[in-house]
Design a protein around this motif. Structure first.
Motif, PDB file in Angstrom:
ATOM      1  N   GLU A 109      18.189 -85.387  30.419  1.00 26.22           N
ATOM      2  CA  GLU A 109      17.429 -86.271  29.523  1.00 26.22           C
ATOM      3  C   GLU A 109      18.373 -87.348  28.983  1.00 26.22           C
ATOM      4  OE1 GLU A 109      15.388 -85.999  25.112  1.00 26.22           O
ATOM      5  OE2 GLU A 109      15.889 -84.158  26.169  1.00 26.22           O
ATOM      6  N   GLN A 110      17.915 -88.577  28.998  1.00 30.11           N
ATOM      7  CA  GLN A 110      18.784 -89.680  28.556  1.00 30.11           C
ATOM      8  C   GLN A 110      18.779 -89.793  27.034  1.00 30.11           C
ATOM      9  OE1 GLN A 110      20.671 -91.712  31.019  1.00 30.11           O
ATOM     10  NE2 GLN A 110      20.175 -89.659  31.768  1.00 30.11           N
ATOM     11  N   ARG A 111      19.968 -89.842  26.472  1.00 31.44           N
ATOM     12  CA  ARG A 111      20.091 -89.986  25.017  1.00 31.44           C
ATOM     13  C   ARG A 111      19.872 -91.447  24.636  1.00 31.44           C
ATOM     14  NH1 ARG A 111      20.254 -85.030  26.024  1.00 31.44           N
ATOM     15  NH2 ARG A 111      21.967 -83.709  25.339  1.00 31.44           N
ATOM     16  N   GLN A 112      19.194 -91.633  23.546  1.00 33.00           N
ATOM     17  CA  GLN A 112      19.044 -92.976  23.011  1.00 33.00           C
ATOM     18  C   GLN A 112      20.164 -93.212  22.003  1.00 33.00           C
ATOM     19  OE1 GLN A 112      16.840 -94.946  24.417  1.00 33.00           O
ATOM     20  NE2 GLN A 112      16.338 -93.137  25.652  1.00 33.00           N
ATOM     21  N   PRO A 113      20.644 -94.462  21.914  1.00 32.32           N
ATOM     22  CA  PRO A 113      21.698 -94.712  20.922  1.00 32.32           C
ATOM     23  C   PRO A 113      21.236 -94.273  19.542  1.00 32.32           C
ATOM     24  CG  PRO A 113      21.376 -96.620  22.316  1.00 32.32           C
ATOM     25  CD  PRO A 113      20.274 -95.660  22.655  1.00 32.32           C
ATOM     26  N   VAL A 114      22.114 -93.557  18.859  1.00 34.24           N
ATOM     27  CA  VAL A 114      21.758 -93.086  17.522  1.00 34.24           C
ATOM     28  C   VAL A 114      22.126 -94.174  16.533  1.00 34.24           C
ATOM     29  CG1 VAL A 114      22.183 -91.335  15.780  1.00 34.24           C
ATOM     30  CG2 VAL A 114      22.216 -90.730  18.196  1.00 34.24           C
TER      31      VAL A 114
END
Lengths: 735, 177
Positions: free
Chosen positions: B30-35
């Motif tokens: 799953e691709q992380r979104q910038p926090v």
């Protein structure tokens, strides 16, 4: 006071069950033994049997109090019914008056100290950190749960399974008492050995040297396992000596059991089996007797004790020797770098030179965690015992069984050879009774708990008090244990964290009293990854500060891989992200892609998750040929590849290889263009988000932990809220 | 002999049962979104002397808090702040020069420092409340790292009885977006 009863019951019931099983095992060997030595050897051999039964029950998840009661009562009852508890056999000559009273006086005096220390609430470092921590987990799970996030759970745990039996009735102190019982058995075995060889004074002196040894006494009064191992190995030696005299083939089975049980107690005793086999083979070969049968029986008996642990580890963590041998059995549960660092530390304990060991291990005890007592500086004198056959046997056994010491130079790891050295030392001067008596007197004085505090390093592991009130529970367990900072931290966590909560900590002891799941940074590969993530915002060398771009004419690939060219014994290779482009656009990561890496394929996804705080790491020194690879489901056009990595030199020594339609690998580009990679997002929040994704709800930070000040100053920037504090150690809840 | 054979067979079966090849390749995760960093608000890089949690970020020369909204300083009161943004950041300080000490010291020259670099130096010729604010060059700061923010007072007031040294009365010190 009534609280002591379940503790005593738990310990005594365990001991009685083990002893009964042992008496059943040895019942047909009456002529070989004196009545007392049979009882003692029966306890040790029966412990091996009970441990094996507990393994079976744990594997079947049948560890319930009712089942344990049934096992214990059935063992004791059948042994009594069958007459196995009777102890026929010849009796040794009575001890002479002087040596009898010397032994009684010293034994009684030290037992006064030792018994109350063993009975007091258990708060030893390793006992709380893992020996009883694992036992507590097994008790709750009624057997072995699959534990992949704690390397200590993968060590062989033969003695811990006896603790499990006792723990179910009497909890921590019952386990410590079981361990102490092994010391009593060992001391009397040493005494019996002296009497068996016709030198009762040597037996008394050897027993006193062993019993007064400060690290032995301290260890035995906790839920450690070293003294139990010493008892097992000395019992093995003893049985071999008896077999050598009697050549009774029925002794071969218990010899094999004890040889295997050594491994089941502690990996470092793996040499017990070759020692036993070698001994029997040598004796039989010299006597021109058949070898194969006895060797097979010893091997099979030992295998019954050893193989279950190997199989358990193989099934649970894909490594029969876990947590060691990770290079031979690579697995996702323990990193090779962890094993290398662990071994490296254990081989020195931070000492500058191994020449420091003799004084550290005998007198000071600060760095090597315990001391044997100044008398053991006389160990070279024991070589004088070589003039006796018994002396040669003792020193050979000590040499073989102690030869693993330099893999872990902690003083505790000398405990298995203490009885051999003790008897050999006594034997060396046995012909001068006045000298032997003087040695015993000097040893007793220098090793008396009230005396050794004057010369050992302050804080060295030792018995330093006589906690009668705590032992008898006239002082509450909580009040006694709350003197231990680790215990208070654990209590704080227990108060703050609800059942089912998961806590991550870089380091923490005392978890045997924690009814919550605590994942500790160094204790598994997955935990090390979480620690790496947590420290990334704080350590610039961990952050993906570089972008390495491979540009090349657009073409189609079946596979692409980035290959390491450099060799860096001190550095690991890591990669935060690997991105593939067609023209100016990054290719979306297709679910059909197959990602792999060598080594450590199990963490390759962290180079493809778009997170700046996770990274694939080799977790071993970088070497040429390591790679991270993408396998496309269909021919994939690409024109550039970017690697985001930290700015350590080793990360720049890479090349790009591609597999074209012809199925051949070729170098696509050897020279990436290196540029700075700006980090735009909040790494602190990203790190905590990753921990949250991994099921962590709390983070425990000790004042000495790396970056502790940053957590203290900016908890909001991490996305943390202070949930509890104990003596500077802070527990944060993830928002 | 039968037992030995049976045991060997059983062991082989157990070993085979244990064989479970670990996967060697995986699909993309799953691709992380910038926090996005936590929403800091305008005062996130300011240290207020009345806050009980100010102590961990005080580096030196600020007397312990007593529950009132200001604290006496010594020569170079210094705090650490976590820099969330480097663009359009201003040095900000609220402090006061005490009337009585001013009578002794006379005009004060105060330097304003960021990461040890001199941002400005001002001579204050009157006592009373003061506010200082000035943009900090973006290249003096790095995002997501700590910066030290400090005042440096040229003259100190020495209390006659105790001999204690006092600089200014500090209320707030830090950076503002």
């Amino acid at each position: 006071m009534m609280h002591v009863l379940p503790i005593l019951f738990g310990a005594l019931f365990t001991l009685a069950t083990a002893w009964s099983l042992g008496m059943l095992l040895l019942r047909n060997l009456a002529p070989s033994f004196d009545a007392w030595e049979r009882r003692l050897l029966a306890f040790i051999a029966g412990s091996a049997c009970l441990s094996e039964i507990m393994f079976a029950l744990s594997a079947a998840k049948l560890v319930h109090r009712g089942v344990l009661l049934a096992v214990g009562l059935a063992s004791i009852g059948y042994a009594a019914y069958s007459g196995a508890l009777r102890s026929p056999g010849k009796a040794f000559e009575p001890l002479g008056l002087l040596w009898r009273w010397v032994f009684i006086a010293v034994f009684a005096g030290l037992t006064w100290y030792a018994f109350f220390n063993a009975l007091a609430p258990e708060h030893s470092s390793d006992g709380m950190a893992y020996h009883l921590s694992e036992v507590s987990i097994y008790q709750h799970a009624h057997g072995f749960p699959r534990i992949t996030n704690d390397v200590y759970a993968n060590l062989s745990q033969g003695i811990e399974l006896l603790y499990l039996f006792a723990f179910d009735f009497g909890r921590h102190s019952a386990a410590a008492l079981v361990h102490y019982a092994f010391l009593i058995a060992l001391v009397f075995l040493v005494l019996s050995y002296g009497r068996r060889i016709g030198r009762p004074a040597v037996g008394v002196a050897g027993a006193i040297f062993t019993y007064t040894c400060p690290v032995v006494l301290r260890d035995a009064t906790t839920a450690y396992i070293d003294v139990a191992l010493a008892a097992v190995l000395f019992a093995l030696f003893y049985l071999l000596q008896v077999w050598d005299e009697s050549r009774d083939p029925k002794l071969i089975v218990p010899i094999g059991i004890l040889a295997g049980f050594g491994y089941a107690v502690k990996y470092t005793a793996f040499l017990a089996l070759p020692y036993a086999v070698g001994f029997v083979v040598w004796k039989l070969w010299r006597a021109r007797k058949p070898l194969l049968g006895p060797v097979l029986v010893i091997g099979l008996s030992a295998a019954v004790m050893i193989l279950p642990w190997m199989l358990k580890d193989w099934i649970e963590v894909a490594n029969p020797f876990a947590p060691l041998a990770n290079r031979v059995f690579p697995n996702p549960y323990a990193h090779i770098s962890w094993e290398d660092e662990w071994r490296s530390y254990l081989s020195t304990y931070g000492l500058h030179s191994r020449w420091q060991i003799p004084l550290e291990a005998t007198v000071k005890g600060g760095q090597l965690e315990g001391f044997l007592g100044p008398s053991f500086l006389l160990t070279p004198l024991a070589l004088l015992a070589l003039r006796f056959r018994e002396g040669r046997q003792l020193l050979l056994a000590g040499l073989v069984l102690g030869s693993t010491y330099f893999s872990n130079v902690g003083t505790r790891f000398l405990i298995p050879v203490v009885p051999f050295i003790s008897v050999a030392l006594a034997l060396a001067v046995a012909n001068l009774p006045w000298l032997l008596l003087a040695l015993v007197a000097a040893n007793v004085i220098t090793c008396w708990p009230a005396v050794y505090g004057r010369y050992c390093t302050p804080g060295a592991w030792q018995i330093y008090e006589l906690p009668v009130k705590a032992a008898l529970r006239l002082q509450s367990e909580d009040a006694y244990l709350s003197r231990d900072p680790d215990y208070n931290i654990v209590r704080m966590m227990g108060r703050v964290v609800p059942p089912g909560g998961r806590i991550f900590a870089i380091g923490q002891n005392g978890t045997s009293y924690l009814p919550r799941e605590l994942l500790i940074g160094y204790r598994s590969a997955a935990n090390e990854v979480m620690q790496d993530i947590l420290l990334t915002p704080l350590v610039r060398d961990y952050q993906p500060a570089l972008s390495l771009k491979f540009d090349f004419p657009a073409r189609e690939f079946r596979k692409l891989r980035v290959v390491q060219k450099g060799s860096e014994p001190e550095d690991q290779w890591s990669m935060a992200e690997l991105r593939i482009f067609e023209g100016p656009n990054e290719l979306p990561r297709d679910p059909g892609w197959r990602l792999t890496a060598h080594p450590n394929p199990w963490e390759v996804q962290m180079a493809f998750d778009n997170s700046p705080v996770t990274r694939w790491r080799s977790w071993q020194p970088a070497s040429p040929g390591m790679y991270v690879e993408v396998d496309f489901p269909r021919p994939q056009p690409a024109s550039s590849v970017t690697v985001e990595a930290s700015d350590e030199m080793v990360n720049t020594k890479i090349r790009l290889e591609g597999m074209g339609m012809d199925g051949q690998w070729s170098t696509v580009s050897d020279h990436p263009v290196i540029s700075a990679h700006p980090i735009l997002s909040s790494l602190r929040m990203a790190a905590i988000a990753e921990l949250k994704t991994r099921g962590i709800q709390y983070v425990l930070i000790h004042p000495g932990d790396f970056g502790a000040d940053d957590f203290l100053r900016y908890p909001a920037a991490w996305g943390l809220r202070l949930a509890g504090e104990e003596n500077g150690t802070r527990l944060y809840r993830i928002r | 002999m039968f037992l030995i054979r049976a045991a060997c067979l059983l062991l082989c079966v157990l070993c085979l049962a244990a064989c479970d090849r670990l996967p060697q390749s995986y699909p993309p995760p799953e691709q992380r979104q910038p926090v996005a960093g936590f929403n800091p608000g305008p005062d996130a890089m300011m240290v207020s002397m009345e806050d009980s949690d100010a102590d961990p970020v005080i580096v030196k020369d600020i007397y312990p808090g007593t529950g009132i909204p200001w604290r006496w300083t010594k020569q170079e009161p210094t705090v650490k702040v976590l820099v969330f943004s480097t663009e359009s950041v201003k040095f900000s300080a609220d402090f006061a020069i005490w009337d009585d000490s001013f009578k002794t010291t006379g005009p004060l020259e105060i330097s304003f420092l960021v990461n040890g670099k001199l941002l400005d130096k001002i001579r204050y010729t009157t006592p009373g409340k003061k506010h200082f604010e000035k943009p900090v060059p973006a290249d003096w700061l790095a995002g997501n790292t700590e910066a030290t923010v400090a005042l440096s007072v040229d003259k100190l007031y020495i209390a006659p009885r105790s001999g204690d040294e006092y600089g200014v009365i500090l209320s707030r010190l830090g950076l503002k977006p």
